[in-house]
Each structure stands twice: as structure tokens, then as C-alpha cells.
Design a protein around this motif. Structure first.
Motif, PDB file in Angstrom:
ATOM      1  N   TYR A  63      10.307  18.367  45.416  1.00  0.00           N
ATOM      2  CA  TYR A  63      10.821  17.207  44.958  1.00  0.00           C
ATOM      3  C   TYR A  63      12.666  17.603  44.324  1.00  0.00           C
ATOM      4  N   LYS A  64      13.344  16.743  44.449  1.00  0.00           N
ATOM      5  CA  LYS A  64      14.729  16.782  44.115  1.00  0.00           C
ATOM      6  C   LYS A  64      15.377  17.782  44.961  1.00  0.00           C
ATOM      7  N   ARG A  65      14.996  17.957  46.288  1.00  0.00           N
ATOM      8  CA  ARG A  65      15.707  18.662  47.290  1.00  0.00           C
ATOM      9  C   ARG A  65      16.968  17.943  47.598  1.00  0.00           C
ATOM     10  N   THR A  66      17.931  18.724  47.722  1.00  0.00           N
ATOM     11  CA  THR A  66      19.224  18.015  48.283  1.00  0.00           C
ATOM     12  C   THR A  66      18.913  17.864  49.955  1.00  0.00           C
ATOM     13  N   PRO A  67      18.990  16.459  50.430  1.00  0.00           N
ATOM     14  CA  PRO A  67      18.528  16.003  51.598  1.00  0.00           C
ATOM     15  C   PRO A  67      19.436  16.839  52.802  1.00  0.00           C
ATOM     16  N   ILE A  68      18.557  17.132  53.736  1.00  0.00           N
ATOM     17  CA  ILE A  68      19.276  17.708  54.805  1.00  0.00           C
ATOM     18  C   ILE A  68      20.772  17.109  55.429  1.00  0.00           C
ATOM     19  N   ASP A  69      20.259  15.765  55.505  1.00  0.00           N
ATOM     20  CA  ASP A  69      21.458  15.049  55.920  1.00  0.00           C
ATOM     21  C   ASP A  69      22.767  14.980  55.249  1.00  0.00           C
ATOM     22  N   HIS A  70      22.754  15.254  53.934  1.00  0.00           N
ATOM     23  CA  HIS A  70      23.952  15.500  53.018  1.00  0.00           C
ATOM     24  C   HIS A  70      24.520  16.728  53.261  1.00  0.00           C
ATOM     25  N   HIS A  71      23.619  17.858  53.457  1.00  0.00           N
ATOM     26  CA  HIS A  71      24.158  19.034  53.955  1.00  0.00           C
ATOM     27  C   HIS A  71      24.879  19.049  55.300  1.00  0.00           C
ATOM     28  N   LEU A  72      24.262  18.531  56.320  1.00  0.00           N
ATOM     29  CA  LEU A  72      24.687  18.405  57.432  1.00  0.00           C
ATOM     30  C   LEU A  72      26.377  17.609  57.554  1.00  0.00           C
ATOM     31  N   GLU A  83      17.230   9.316  60.348  1.00  0.00           N
ATOM     32  CA  GLU A  83      16.371   8.317  59.965  1.00  0.00           C
ATOM     33  C   GLU A  83      14.890   8.759  60.155  1.00  0.00           C
ATOM     34  N   ASP A  84      14.838   9.716  61.038  1.00  0.00           N
ATOM     35  CA  ASP A  84      13.215  10.310  61.235  1.00  0.00           C
ATOM     36  C   ASP A  84      13.140  11.575  60.528  1.00  0.00           C
ATOM     37  N   LEU A  85      11.713  11.986  60.258  1.00  0.00           N
ATOM     38  CA  LEU A  85      11.574  12.966  59.622  1.00  0.00           C
ATOM     39  C   LEU A  85      11.976  14.237  60.283  1.00  0.00           C
ATOM     40  N   ILE A  86      12.585  15.234  59.788  1.00  0.00           N
ATOM     41  CA  ILE A  86      13.068  16.327  60.195  1.00  0.00           C
ATOM     42  C   ILE A  86      12.834  17.400  59.105  1.00  0.00           C
ATOM     43  N   VAL A  87      12.430  18.852  59.707  1.00  0.00           N
ATOM     44  CA  VAL A  87      12.029  19.624  58.543  1.00  0.00           C
ATOM     45  C   VAL A  87      13.078  21.162  59.212  1.00  0.00           C
ATOM     46  N   VAL A  88      13.386  21.781  58.361  1.00  0.00           N
ATOM     47  CA  VAL A  88      14.506  22.826  58.633  1.00  0.00           C
ATOM     48  C   VAL A  88      14.130  23.580  59.899  1.00  0.00           C
ATOM     49  N   ALA A  98      24.514  30.783  61.556  1.00  0.00           N
ATOM     50  CA  ALA A  98      24.590  31.480  60.269  1.00  0.00           C
ATOM     51  C   ALA A  98      24.739  30.287  59.268  1.00  0.00           C
ATOM     52  N   ASP A  99      25.928  29.458  59.644  1.00  0.00           N
ATOM     53  CA  ASP A  99      26.245  28.376  58.559  1.00  0.00           C
ATOM     54  C   ASP A  99      25.156  27.649  58.163  1.00  0.00           C
ATOM     55  N   LEU A 100      24.097  27.355  59.263  1.00  0.00           N
ATOM     56  CA  LEU A 100      23.039  26.489  58.759  1.00  0.00           C
ATOM     57  C   LEU A 100      22.066  27.347  57.947  1.00  0.00           C
ATOM     58  N   GLU A 101      21.639  28.484  58.339  1.00  0.00           N
ATOM     59  CA  GLU A 101      20.934  29.485  57.532  1.00  0.00           C
ATOM     60  C   GLU A 101      21.363  29.649  56.280  1.00  0.00           C
ATOM     61  N   ASN A 102      22.526  29.891  55.877  1.00  0.00           N
ATOM     62  CA  ASN A 102      23.197  30.072  54.698  1.00  0.00           C
ATOM     63  C   ASN A 102      22.969  28.702  53.886  1.00  0.00           C
ATOM     64  N   MET A 103      23.210  27.520  54.580  1.00  0.00           N
ATOM     65  CA  MET A 103      23.103  26.143  54.117  1.00  0.00           C
ATOM     66  C   MET A 103      21.827  25.970  53.427  1.00  0.00           C
ATOM     67  N   PHE A 104      20.776  26.451  54.158  1.00  0.00           N
ATOM     68  CA  PHE A 104      19.243  26.064  53.585  1.00  0.00           C
ATOM     69  C   PHE A 104      18.581  27.198  52.819  1.00  0.00           C
ATOM     70  N   SER A 105      19.393  28.363  52.789  1.00  0.00           N
ATOM     71  CA  SER A 105      18.780  29.388  51.974  1.00  0.00           C
ATOM     72  C   SER A 105      19.117  29.478  50.288  1.00  0.00           C
ATOM     73  N   SER A 106      20.335  28.716  50.206  1.00  0.00           N
ATOM     74  CA  SER A 106      20.769  28.695  48.750  1.00  0.00           C
ATOM     75  C   SER A 106      19.996  27.972  47.966  1.00  0.00           C
ATOM     76  N   LEU A 107      19.170  28.594  47.117  1.00  0.00           N
ATOM     77  CA  LEU A 107      18.319  27.613  46.030  1.00  0.00           C
ATOM     78  C   LEU A 107      19.143  26.692  45.211  1.00  0.00           C
ATOM     79  N   GLY A 112      22.826  21.238  43.803  1.00  0.00           N
ATOM     80  CA  GLY A 112      24.082  20.829  44.503  1.00  0.00           C
ATOM     81  C   GLY A 112      24.297  19.794  45.068  1.00  0.00           C
ATOM     82  N   TRP A 113      23.283  18.613  45.092  1.00  0.00           N
ATOM     83  CA  TRP A 113      23.675  17.363  45.543  1.00  0.00           C
ATOM     84  C   TRP A 113      24.547  16.767  44.829  1.00  0.00           C
TER      85      TRP A 113
END
Length: 162
Positions: A63-72, A83-88, A96-105, A111-112
Motif C-alpha cells: 500500500y502507498k506505492r508510487t504508481p508505475i504510471d506516475h514514474h513513467l 488503465e490495465d493491471l501491470i506489474v514491474v 538501467a533507468d527503469l531498474e533504478n526507478m523501481f529499485s529506490s524504496l 516520492g509521489w
């Protein structure tokens, strides 16, 4: 950074889970007394809950994870809505950019931002039933926990928590 450090390690997550409002009885940072609500006490009386499964490793909060679409959207410089379910794992995490984006706790849980406000850093208050001072808390956690009815006719036990 303290909370990020706690999230990083399984023992830290277990300590944070002990602060869940289902179980926490003690004093908050302002020395106000906090106790579980009557409904939380009733839940624990009737069910064996995820917070009671001390033998399981506590996963990262769901809960309270920054949404993937916000990161992108931030990365691409334009508003993007998924709009559809997507997982990392479905994304090309070889980049590398995507990996860094999702690895930062820190970014994932704290950060949202929208309109200059951090949406995951709001301190909530809960008024006490007995007229005592309000409890203050940060919503972060594991709302997708599972409970097993204690009076059930079939023996059951939580074996894993992912």
C-alpha cells in the motif's frame, strides 16, 4: 531515510508491522497513548491474522506505492495512464533507468508528488473513542493481509506471505 532503512531489511519490516494499528499499544512520537480499536481487538479475537504470523518473512508493503504510471510519466515528460493491471516484471527492466526507478524504496514509498505535495507523507489522525487525545499515524502497510477464522472446522495456517 529511517523508514526506508526499515523497509529495506526483513527484520525492519517486521518491526514496522508491530506498529500496525491492528496491534500497536504504546505511545506515539508526541507521547499520546495509542491502543488498537475495538474492531481491531474483535478481529484478532476471531481470526488468526497476518500480523500474528511471526514465523513468516514480512514482504514489502503493498500500500502507498508510487504508481508505475506516475514514474513513467516523470521519466517520459508527459502524462501516461496505465488503465490495465501491470506489474514491474512485465516491463523491460533491463533498461538501467527503469531498474533504478523501481529499485529506490524512497521513491517507491515516499516520492509521489502532485501539485508540490507528497501524497505518501501525510500524517493521519484518529480520534480516540474515550475522549483521549488523537492518535497520529502514517498510512503505510499491508492492507491485503489474510485472516483465518479461529473457530473454523478445517485446520489452517498461514504458510507464506508474498
Amino acid at each position: 531515510n529511517y523508514l526506508v532503512g526499515m523497509l529495506r531489511e526483513p527484520d525492519g519490516r517486521k518491526e514496522l508491522l508491530k506498529k500496525d494499528d491492528l496491534v500497536f499499544a504504546g505511545y506515539d512520537v508526541h507521547q499520546y497513548r495509542c491502543v488498537p480499536s475495538k474492531s481491531s481487538e474483535k478481529m484478532r479475537q476471531l481470526f488468526s491474522l497476518h500480523v500474528d504470523a511471526g514465523h513468516l518473512e514480512v514482504p514489502l508493503p503493498s500500500y502507498k506505492r508510487t504508481p508505475i504510471d506516475h514514474h513513467l510519466s516523470e521519466k517520459l515528460g508527459c502524462r501516461l495512464r496505465l488503465e490495465d493491471l501491470i506489474v514491474v516484471e512485465q516491463l523491460d527492466t533491463q533498461t538501467a533507468d527503469l531498474e533504478n526507478m523501481f529499485s529506490s524504496l524512497m521513491e517507491r514509498y515516499f516520492g509521489w508528488q502532485q501539485n508540490g505535495e507528497y501524497l505518501q507523507r501525510e500524517i493521519k489522525t484518529d480520534s480516540a473513542e474515550d475522549g483521549a487525545a488523537e492518535s497520529r499515524f502514517l498510512q503505510l502497510g499491508w492492507p491485503d493481509g489474510v485472516g483465518i477464522f479461529k473457530e473454523g472446522t478445517v485446520p489452517a495456517q498461514l504458510m507464506t506471505w508474498e
